[in-house]
Write a protein that holds these residues in place. Structure first.
Motif: not given
Length: 234
Positions: A199, A197, A214-219
């Motif tokens: 980030g 993925s 930081k991933t696209a989902s905010g994690q």
């Protein structure tokens, strides 16, 4: 008393074998004088350093006294001895008695090493203009001094460096492979699966360093930086 031709041949063969045995023992006898031990040690060190780039010279101090006679000598370097510079070389007798002497030695290797052309600050990315080749006794320098300019261009300085300073690899960090704020490919590996993925890197990192992403989902996850703005999460 007469001998048969076969007995005569056996007698002659025995005399030849005895003569060969005596000559063999003489050929393996070793001179154990101080000068001979010095020469033996110097020859050993030159053979050990053969192939190193630069102009080599070796000097060994002879022992102060003459050891017992020896038929077989063996030179060696004690564990932890330096390959060049000030070092120690041992010479041991294997037969007929056993003894060992340790001799101080100096191995000079005049060759090229990398030095700075100017004072450099910490965290500075090295360029060709920052570096030059100098010539000197490599035995007087630490073993991690760089010798190839091209190989360290792009590396970063750990601390500030003075002009004309020998450049040690221990004072450098490898080039950045992940840069803060840049889009980063995240590779998550597990038993029997691999997921990729994207980030954003939260810090700079060199290859092999741990960095947070930081991933696209905010994690926020952390992994090991690899070439090509890639972070592997295990």
């Amino acid at each position: 008393m007469s001998h048969s031709p076969l007995q005569a041949i056996r007698s002659a063969a025995g005399q030849i074998a005895l003569a060969c045995l005596c000559l063999s023992g003489a050929a393996h006898a070793a001179d154990s004088s101080p000068a001979a031990l010095q020469a033996h040690a110097e020859h050993f060190l030159k053979m050990q350093a053969a192939g190193l780039p630069g102009k080599l010279s070796v000097s060994v101090k002879p022992p102060r006294s003459t050891p017992d006679a020896c038929d077989a000598l063996e030179a060696f370097q004690p564990p932890g001895s330096r390959r060049i510079g000030k070092t120690t070389v041992g010479v041991r007798c294997l037969a007929p008695s056993t003894w060992t002497v340790y001799l101080p030695a100096q191995i000079k290797l005049i060759g090229s090493y990398v030095a700075t052309t100017q004072a450099l600050p910490a965290n500075h990315v090295l360029t060709l203009s920052d570096l030059m080749l100098r010539e000197g006794d490599l035995g007087q320098l630490t073993s991690d001094v760089a010798s190839d300019i091209e190989a360290i261009v792009g590396y970063r300085t750990v601390s500030g460096l003075a002009a004309n300073a020998p450049l040690r690899s221990g004072l450098l960090r490898s080039p950045l492979v992940v840069q803060q704020g840049q889009t980063t490919r995240i590779v998550m590996n597990g038993p029997g699966f691999s997921v990729q993925s994207e980030g954003m890197a939260l810090a700079n990192a060199s290859k092999g360093e741990r960095v947070r992403i930081k991933t696209a989902s905010g994690q926020v996850v952390s992994g090991i930086a690899h070439d090509g703005q890639q972070v592997v999460v295990y």
